[in-house]
Enzyme design. Structure first.
Site, PDB file in Angstrom:
ATOM      1  CD  GLU A 117      -2.545   1.387   2.895  1.00 60.91           C
ATOM      2  OE1 GLU A 117      -2.606   2.281   3.345  1.00 60.91           O
ATOM      3  OE2 GLU A 117      -2.772   0.199   3.422  1.00 60.91           O
ATOM      4  CD  GLU A 171      -3.833   7.744   6.372  1.00 57.74           C
ATOM      5  OE1 GLU A 171      -4.593   7.157   6.821  1.00 57.74           O
ATOM      6  OE2 GLU A 171      -2.483   7.358   6.141  1.00 57.74           O
TER       7      GLU A 171
END
Length: 357
Positions: free
Chosen positions: A133, A138
């Site tokens: 990932e 974020e």
């Protein structure tokens, strides 16, 4: 008399080695067709325990702004949510997966923020944690800086990065270490997230997914390179400067820990990260669910993505989608193969001088 074939071979090798990695555009998500090639999660958040329901296609939470022609993805900011229910929001994933040897560039004017809000722009292999990932963008609640991370199986670490950020939170990417924190780098720029990102009219995130390593650049609107702002059909990473975050192959063999990635936008609420009391209380007061998710809907007026485009590039224009590539990582070897062929051709002519390359 110089060996003509040798000189030609040397010239080819020199040109190849001097050139930076050039990527050519293979896919564009933009304008009226932005949402055509994405899958909607269409379920409650059973992935990160968020107090959210990810809506299906056709919802008014995803649309093209008629004034700007940009894509909007938002949290429901009009409904009253009853106790024990969840608030509607969005998670979409690209239908195509992109192999090693790709760059994706996201041009955003606004990113979601606010108490209880947990947005991300990231990528993931379908059999996670196998295949890894990459988190390009974020944040949670009212933090002021973007964080970037990798999440992998055991053995991948950030070692000797070449990056502009000195804010290295963790270096072990193993999802089983520290509750899946991953190997996290924080962007020191307060224009990389939240209200200041919006005030600066956003910016551009660049993610390079290469055999030599994974790199992320962030450019605020006023500093976007011309090759990106002009929507160039090619991108040369040598022209982008130093990435803000970098995970070199030396600490994490990309071909071992990563496979083709789906690109993902999502906005969840509370959950395992934003809703953890110790994290929530760093920037917000009250209780994540009861004071916000089922509270005043206007708390979510700033909880939206405003995206001008996502453009995906491949080395030498090779289509790096999983559906059309014969094997993971095969495309990214093309440049090295051409160099090797030139070296071998010259060596066959007795070109011992090439050993110095």
């Amino acid at each position: 008399m110089p060996n003509l074939a040798l000189l030609v071979a040397l010239s080819v090798v020199a040109c190849e080695l001097a050139a930076g990695t050039t990527y050519e555009m293979i896919k564009e998500y933009a304008g009226s067709g932005f949402f055509d090639d994405w899958d909607y999660y269409d379920n409650y958040d059973n992935l990160t325990n968020g107090d959210a329901i990810f809506v299906g296609s056709g919802s008014d939470l995803t649309y093209i702004d008629s004034t700007t022609n940009r894509a909007i993805m938002k949290v429901d900011n009009t409904s009253t949510v009853a106790y024990n229910y969840k608030r509607d929001t969005v998670r979409i994933a690209s239908k195509d997966r992109y192999e090693v040897g790709s760059i994706w560039i996201a041009d955003m004017y606004h990113v979601p923020y606010g108490c209880s809000v947990w947005p991300a722009w990231w990528s993931q292999a379908p059999d996670w944690p196998t295949g890894g990932e990459i988190d390009t963008f974020e944040g949670v609640n009212l933090v002021t800086m973007n964080q970037m991370a990798l999440h992998t199986e055991s053995g991948c670490k950030q070692v000797d990065p070449v990056q502009s950020s000195t804010l290295i939170n963790t270096t072990d990417c193993d999802y089983e270490v520290d509750d899946n924190d991953g190997c996290v780098v924080t962007d020191p720029s307060t224009a990389s997230y939240g209200a200041k990102f919006a005030a600066a009219e956003g910016g551009v995130f660049v993610t390079e997914f290469a055999e030599t390593g994974i790199s992320i650049w962030f450019f605020s609107r006023s500093s976007v390179p011309s090759s990106i702002s002009s929507n160039s059909s090619t991108i040369d990473t040598d022209n982008l400067g130093t990435p803000v975050a970098n995970w070199p192959k030396g600490g994490c063999d990309i071909d071992t820990y990563f496979t083709a990635q789906n690109l993902i936008f999502d906005i969840t609420l509370c959950g395992d990260f934003a809703g953890t009391a110790s994290i929530f209380n760093e920037t917000c007061t009250g209780t994540c669910y009861t004071d916000y998710v089922i509270g005043n809907a206007s708390y979510y007026d700033t909880a939206y993505f405003d995206v001008a485009s996502v453009r995906v590039y491949g080395v030498n224009g090779t289509d790096t989608t999983a559906s059309s590539s014969s094997s993971s990582g095969a495309m990214s070897n093309n440049l090295w193969d051409s160099r090797t062929a030139a070296v071998l051709a010259a060596a066959a002519l007795g070109a011992t001088a090439l050993l110095a390359i």
